[in-house]
Design a protein around this motif. Structure first.
Motif, PDB file in Angstrom:
ATOM      1  N   GLY A 109       0.928  -1.179   0.039  1.00  0.00           N
ATOM      2  CA  GLY A 109      -0.053   0.077  -0.043  1.00  0.00           C
ATOM      3  C   GLY A 109       0.714   1.255  -0.018  1.00  0.00           C
ATOM      4  N   PRO A 134       4.152   1.999  -4.372  1.00  0.00           N
ATOM      5  CA  PRO A 134       3.346   0.991  -3.656  1.00  0.00           C
ATOM      6  C   PRO A 134       4.317   0.385  -2.770  1.00  0.00           C
ATOM      7  N   ILE A 140      -8.508   6.687  -1.990  1.00  0.00           N
ATOM      8  CA  ILE A 140      -8.244   5.209  -1.337  1.00  0.00           C
ATOM      9  C   ILE A 140      -9.081   4.440  -2.087  1.00  0.00           C
ATOM     10  N   GLU A 141     -10.336   4.824  -2.584  1.00  0.00           N
ATOM     11  CA  GLU A 141     -11.123   3.852  -3.559  1.00  0.00           C
ATOM     12  C   GLU A 141     -10.404   3.261  -4.852  1.00  0.00           C
ATOM     13  N   GLU A 169      -6.755   3.465  -4.965  1.00  0.00           N
ATOM     14  CA  GLU A 169      -5.433   3.201  -4.547  1.00  0.00           C
ATOM     15  C   GLU A 169      -5.393   2.285  -2.997  1.00  0.00           C
ATOM     16  N   ASN A 170      -4.553   1.305  -2.909  1.00  0.00           N
ATOM     17  CA  ASN A 170      -4.485   0.801  -1.679  1.00  0.00           C
ATOM     18  C   ASN A 170      -3.450   1.604  -0.838  1.00  0.00           C
ATOM     19  N   ASP A 212      -1.895   2.431   3.094  1.00  0.00           N
ATOM     20  CA  ASP A 212      -1.488   2.115   4.373  1.00  0.00           C
ATOM     21  C   ASP A 212      -1.537   2.819   5.322  1.00  0.00           C
ATOM     22  N   ILE A 264      -7.473   3.699   8.188  1.00  0.00           N
ATOM     23  CA  ILE A 264      -6.053   3.960   7.862  1.00  0.00           C
ATOM     24  C   ILE A 264      -5.599   4.741   9.097  1.00  0.00           C
TER      25      ILE A 264
END
Length: 162
Positions: free
Chosen positions: A26, A45, A69-70, A72-73, A75, A110
């Motif tokens: 992420g 990433p 965040i919809e 891309e991941n 963290d 998150i």
């Protein structure tokens, strides 16, 4: 170079360390929050390289992050912690704390990590000057905020490598 040995008292402890060391996929987003404008930076990433993402009106940040965040991941959020030279919080800390509470409520999955942001604006101006940007472009406050966010993120990423 001597190999590091990890002792895991539980299988859960092993899984946490394994996922952190081997499976980080992420991105990390850094936030240089200001009352009017906020700079954003994002990692790749693999969490190695920091790059500028955007500079937006502060009122638009949470909606922007929800949309991001919809796709891309992500963290972690790294939020700049405004401090003075004597390590006391600056006057903007109240605004940052309110923003942090709003962000936690809006995107609770998150975590948020705070990073000392002293000198980021000075370093941003220096980087822009050394990068050869013209005076007019260096005076763009939105760009300064974005570059400051990149510096906050790069500072955090470097602590992961130690």
């Amino acid at each position: 170079m001597q190999a590091k040995v990890f002792i895991f008292p539980t299988l859960q402890g092993f899984n946490i360390i394994f996922n952190y060391l081997c499976c980080r996929m992420g991105r990390i987003i850094a936030i240089d929050y200001g009352r009017k404008r906020t700079g954003l930076a994002v990692s790749d990433p693999l969490q190695i390289i920091a790059g500028g993402l955007a500079s937006l009106a502060s009122s638009e940040i949470i909606l922007f992050l929800k949309k991001y965040i919809e796709k891309e991941n992500v963290d972690l959020f790294v939020l700049g912690e405004p401090r003075q030279m004597n390590y006391e919080y600056s006057e903007n800390m109240k605004n940052v704390e309110r923003f942090k509470a709003s962000l936690t409520k809006a995107i609770p999955q998150i975590p948020i990590f705070m990073v000392d942001e002293r000198f980021t604006s000075v370093l941003a101006h220096r980087a822009m000057l050394e990068g050869g940007l013209k005076k007019k472009r260096r005076q763009d406050k939105a760009l300064v905020d974005e570059v400051s966010a990149v510096i906050i993120l790069q500072t955090y990423l470097e602590t992961l490598r130690v």
